[in-house]
Design an enzyme around this catalytic site. Structure first.
Site, short mmCIF file in Angstrom:
data_model
loop_
_atom_site.label_atom_id
_atom_site.label_comp_id
_atom_site.label_asym_id
_atom_site.label_seq_id
_atom_site.Cartn_x
_atom_site.Cartn_y
_atom_site.Cartn_z
N PHE A 1 0.80 -1.22 0.00
CA PHE A 1 0.00 0.00 0.00
C PHE A 1 0.83 1.26 0.00
CE2 PHE A 1 -2.71 -3.20 1.98
CZ PHE A 1 -3.73 -3.19 1.07
N GLY A 2 2.12 1.10 0.07
CA GLY A 2 2.91 2.31 0.06
C GLY A 2 4.22 2.14 0.79
N ASP B 1 -3.21 -10.52 4.85
CA ASP B 1 -1.79 -10.53 4.49
C ASP B 1 -0.93 -10.88 5.72
OD1 ASP B 1 0.40 -10.41 2.88
OD2 ASP B 1 0.55 -8.23 2.86
N VAL C 1 7.10 3.04 3.67
CA VAL C 1 7.12 3.31 5.09
C VAL C 1 8.38 4.10 5.44
CG1 VAL C 1 7.01 2.32 7.39
CG2 VAL C 1 5.95 1.14 5.48
#
Ligand SMILES: *[C@@H]1O[C@H](CO)[C@@H](O)[C@H](O)[C@H]1NC(C)=O
Ligand SMILES: *[C@@H]1O[C@H](CO)[C@@H](O)[C@H](O)[C@H]1NC(C)=O
Ligand SMILES: *[C@@H]1O[C@H](CO)[C@@H](O)[C@H](O)[C@H]1NC(C)=O
Ligand SMILES: *[C@@H]1O[C@H](CO)[C@@H](O)[C@H](O)[C@H]1NC(C)=O
Ligand SMILES: *[C@@H]1O[C@H](CO)[C@@H](O)[C@H](O)[C@H]1NC(C)=O
Ligand SMILES: *[C@@H]1O[C@H](CO)[C@@H](O)[C@H](O)[C@H]1NC(C)=O
Ligand SMILES: *[C@@H]1O[C@H](CO)[C@@H](O)[C@H](O)[C@H]1NC(C)=O
Length: 827
Positions: free
Chosen positions: A521-522, A634, A524
């Protein structure tokens, strides 16, 4: 004339009645007073005021107690110091002009008085809060109220603190004994001399216990374990007032805080059910070893978990003042700097100490509008300034300076009650401390070095690191008389919302140097939000949800509270930018230990059992016990973070849900997950359910027991993956050969075998055959034989059809193992 006759008649009538019956009245006025047999009752009948005699006593007192509670519980006493004898009659009345007095009815001597005056007529009423209030006739101006004169009880809505304009203090005093409400030895108050903190004192000077100071979220040193839905807390600190209050969320809860005659401050909640009607102890202030005031002396730090309770703040920079005393367990002398301060012109600097209960602030100075950098500069300029910290850790703002030795520090290991403090150090000590905050000039290089190092060593597989403050380590609220449970501020509050620029700044504008890893999702990033380390996830895709829905969803997720889940601290939503802010975890994730030859030995069997159980509990909470019913989707070793005590904490839960829009139905166009952990029905058909998480959990269990990754597992004799291999060995009765060979023999081989069976039951091909998490938890805890597992799914499959789960699986960026796959299917 007529009027006064009528009044007289009324008076006589009422007097007459009073002498014979017990009367309930609702007001005290010029015309109506309260005699010994009367009760002044609050409108809804919650409280009443009257005369009482404590058990065993010969005296009578005017007091307020709960009317509806069967155990007589006095919450306020007027004349604790001036008791009436049982024999004498007494009356409470308003004397002109506006003075509420308690009189000996026999000789008219005033035993107690409100000492107020008013030109007109005054009236007094008892409110449903338990507050006796005297006002003018029109109820406009409060002349006097009992809430301003607390005795031993703090009711919801009462203040503790100080009116800085009038100098009046609100504090609790213990009764002398349970029979004598005269003020006893102990007080519970807010020390407003420096930055406000809570103290329990014996007599005028002796501090028994100190909690605080207030750090914007809670009193420093107090863990937020007691997340509770019962109370909200509020602390006001400004030029005119310092006041702490709590309020009830639901009016139906009956609670009070008391200080008893031995100085214990406790919160009680009234429970009334079929079995019992009683005051149940909800929480106690202090009571642990480290709660004794300044037990470890100056610059000492008290450690709850340690065999040696007192340590120097850090034994590299500090040494015991007297080694001899220290070894004899007399720690009161505390510690001294190894290198004395010389204070030559700003050559000194500060070393950061993490997660402590802040030292005594009695002689501190504060300014709530300064930031940490200004704070450091101010402290550095003044040779007597020994340390600085933020006053508000929620916003990372404010400046608190200490001008004396640092007393009464506790190291917080297993909670989030602490905060970071920066302690002044001689320059030679700073040089030895490359990782810590030095002068500004070098800090960038240091950070660069640290992060590059981290990059090289470890970026490989975590895609999330968080702080391991182990938020919910101790037992949850409601499980009886836990220690230290105390007010955290209104924990029901909304998730803190930060501005994008604040967070961007904290991560050096999302500098590559700050990057920790990446996930589906992106990216960190590591950040420091004024004094506190954080991990920031910058969501990369545009959500299909509206902003408000997204925000609500995130707030919902932030309310999921479990000791085996990582805590979301805040978020930022501005335009397309969505940021999630988590605690930073220097200890990283499970895979870093599990699949690393050297580090895997740290995870001994006891720890592995503990981790397996913890993950199960966290997952059960997500599936069943939380309000949201979250399917993780996940779950993998990379998403299990470990705190200081190696407690597992599931991360990234709920993101798929909040981020995926309308994906609450059981079929999705977008598959989120990681090969090796995905169940067949999910990977192939996009069908997911709690049972797909159970599958991933099963894989994890097998990985933890064997120390091998499912996906990259290789065997000389066959092509099976780890699951297949495990099933094969289990089937042949050779399960023991599976276990991680880097470890010592387990003490309890049966337990290990059982874990393998549980793992295999979880990875069975058909979702219906797999147990749910509550059953898994029971199997882990229980004994007795388990069902025989059927042949697992993905026995040999190593390569999946790649058209709908494409690219990301091929370790695209650097050496990232186990990368989360996020794929939006065609629509
Ligand atoms: C009240 O007054 C009576 C009469 O003077 C006296 O005997 C009694 O001791 C008084 N009570 C108290 C508590 O002072
Ligand atoms: C009223 O004044 C008297 C005498 O100064 C004092 O002893 C008493 O505590 C005061 N009462 C209250 C409620 O403040
Ligand atoms: C201090 O806080 C109180 C209570 O919130 C408020 O009434 C008062 O106006 C504030 N004073 C200042 C100077 O901000
Ligand atoms: C003390 O400081 C040193 C660095 O000088 C650091 O390596 C060590 O971890 C610290 N010890 C503790 C107990 O924090
Ligand atoms: C301290 O700094 C000032 C100006 O920065 C300088 O004039 C002075 O000599 C310095 N003193 C010492 C002891 O270094
Ligand atoms: C607090 O700090 C701010 C910002 O530095 C400053 O403007 C203000 O004057 C300070 N207040 C006090 C009381 O020192
Ligand atoms: C240092 O701080 C103390 C305590 O606030 C103050 O009394 C003293 O004047 C300050 N010294 C300087 C040089 O500012």
């Amino acid at each position: 004339m007529e009027r006064s006759v009528a009044v007289l008649v009324l008076l006589l009538v009422s007097l007459h009645i009073h002498n014979i019956y017990t009367a309930e009245i609702d007001i005290i006025s010029d015309l109506q007073f309260l005699t010994e047999n009367d009760m002044l009752v609050s409108p809804d009948g919650t409280f009443e005021l009257g005369f009482f005699t404590p058990g065993g006593s010969e005296n009578r007192y005017l007091g307020i107690w709960y009317k509806k509670i069967s155990v007589k519980t006095v919450v306020w006493v007027a004349n604790g110091e001036a008791p009436l004898s049982v024999a004498s009659s007494a009356v409470l009345k308003i004397l002109h002009p506006g003075n509420l007095v308690l009189m000996n009815g026999t000789d008219g001597v005033i035993m107690w008085s409100s000492n107020t005056t008013l030109s007109g007529n005054a009236v007094a009423k008892l409110e449903d809060t338990g507050n006796l209030v005297m006002t003018d006739e029109d109820y406009k101006e409060i002349l006097w109220q009992s809430f301003d004169y607390p005795t031993d009880t703090l009711l919801p809505g009462m203040k503790l603190g100080k009116d800085l304009l009038t100098g009046r203090e609100w504090y609790l005093s213990s009764w002398t004994s349970s029979e004598d409400p005269a003020p006893g030895d102990f007080t519970f108050s807010i020390d407003t001399h420096g930055y406000p903190q809570n103290i329990i004192k014996q007599g005028a000077d002796m501090i028994k216990l100190r909690v605080g100071p207030w750090n914007g979220i809670r009193f420093s040193g107090v863990s937020s374990l007691n997340l509770n839905r019962l109370f909200t807390y509020n602390m006001v600190i400004n030029e005119t007032i310092v006041a702490y209050t709590y309020n009830l969320v639901s009016k139906s809860v009956v609670t009070r805080v008391t200080i008893d005659s031995s100085g214990d401050v406790q919160r009680w909640v009234w429970v009334e059910d079929a079995d019992a009607k009683k005051w149940q102890l909800h929480s106690t202030y202090g009571g642990g070893f480290c709660d004794s005031y300044n037990i470890c002396g100056a610059y000492g730090s008290c450690n709850t978990g340690n065999v040696q309770r007192c340590l120097c703040l850090n034994d590299t920079q500090f040494v015991p003042r007297s080694q001899e005393d220290w070894e004899a367990a007399d720690w009161s002398g505390g510690c001294v700097r190894r290198t004395q301060l010389s204070c030559t012109n700003g050559s000194e600097g500060f070393i950061r100490y993490f997660n402590v209960k802040l030292p005594d602030t009695h002689t501190s100075w504060f300014n709530t509008s300064m930031n940490l950098r200004e704070c450091e500069e101010t402290c550095l300029k003044n040779c007597t300034c020994m340390a600085y910290a933020n006053t508000n850790i929620k916003e990372g703002s404010g400046c608190l300076l200490w001008f004396n030795d640092l007393n009464d520090i506790t190291a917080i290991h297993d909670g989030d009650g602490g905060q970071d403090i920066f302690v002044r150090m001689a320059s030679s000590e700073l040089a030895a401390q490359p990782g810590y905050k030095n002068r500004k000039t070098s800090i960038m290089f240091i950070l660069l070095g640290v992060f590059l190092g981290v990059f090289v060593i470890g970026l490989s597989s975590t895609y999330f690191w968080y702080a391991l403050r182990n938020r919910h380590h101790a037992q949850p609220i409601g499980e009886g008389e836990s220690f230290h449970i105390w007010e955290s501020q209104n924990e029901d509050m909304e998730l803190p919302l930060f501005s994008f620029s604040t967070v961007a700044q904290s991560t050096n504008s999302f500098s590559p140097v700050n990057k920790l890893g990446e996930g589906g999702f992106g990216l960190v990033y590591k950040g420091v939000l004024e004094g506190r380390e954080i991990a920031v996830k910058r969501l990369s895709m545009t959500s299909r949800q509206g902003l408000d829905e997204f925000k609500n969803e995130v707030i919902c997720i932030s309310k999921l509270q479990h000791r085996n889940l990582v805590k979301l601290l805040g978020c930022s939503i501005e335009g397309d930018e969505k940021l999630l802010i988590y605690e930073y975890m220097p200890n990283r994730s499970l895979d870093m230990f599990l699949f690393d030859k050297a580090k895997s030995t740290i995870l001994d069997w006891v720890k592995r059992f503990h981790i397996i159980e913890g993950i199960a509990r966290g997952l059960l909470y997500l599936h069943q016990d939380s309000r949201l019913r979250i399917i993780h989707r996940d779950l993998k070793a990379d998403n299990i973070l470990l705190d200081l005590d190696m407690n597992p904490r599931i991360s990234d839960f709920g993101i798929a849900r909040s981020f995926g829009g309308n994906e609450t139905q059981a079929n999705t166009e977008r598959v989120v997950g990681t090969y090796g952990y995905m169940s067949p029905e999910y990977a192939l058909d996009g069908l997911f359910s709690t049972k797909s998480d159970v599958f991933s959990y099963g894989v994890l269990v097998l990985e933890i027991v064997t120390g091998k990754r499912n996906r990259v597992f290789m065997h000389t004799k066959h092509d099976d993956n780890l699951i297949g291999h495990a099933w094969r060995m289990h089937d042949e009765g050779r399960s023991m050969e599976l276990i991680d060979s880097t470890l010592d023999e387990p003490n309890d081989p049966c337990k290990v075998l059982r874990l393998i069976e549980v793992g295999l039951l979880c990875v069975q091909e058909s979702p219906e055959d797999r147990p749910d998490m509550s059953y898994v938890v029971r199997m882990l805890g229980g004994e007795g034989a388990l069902q025989k597992p059927k042949k697992p799914a993905f026995f040999t499959e190593r390569i999946l059809p790649s058209n709908d789960l494409s690219s990301s699986d091929t370790y695209p960026t650097s050496s990232t193992n186990g990368l989360t796959v996020t794929e939006v299917g065609a629509r």
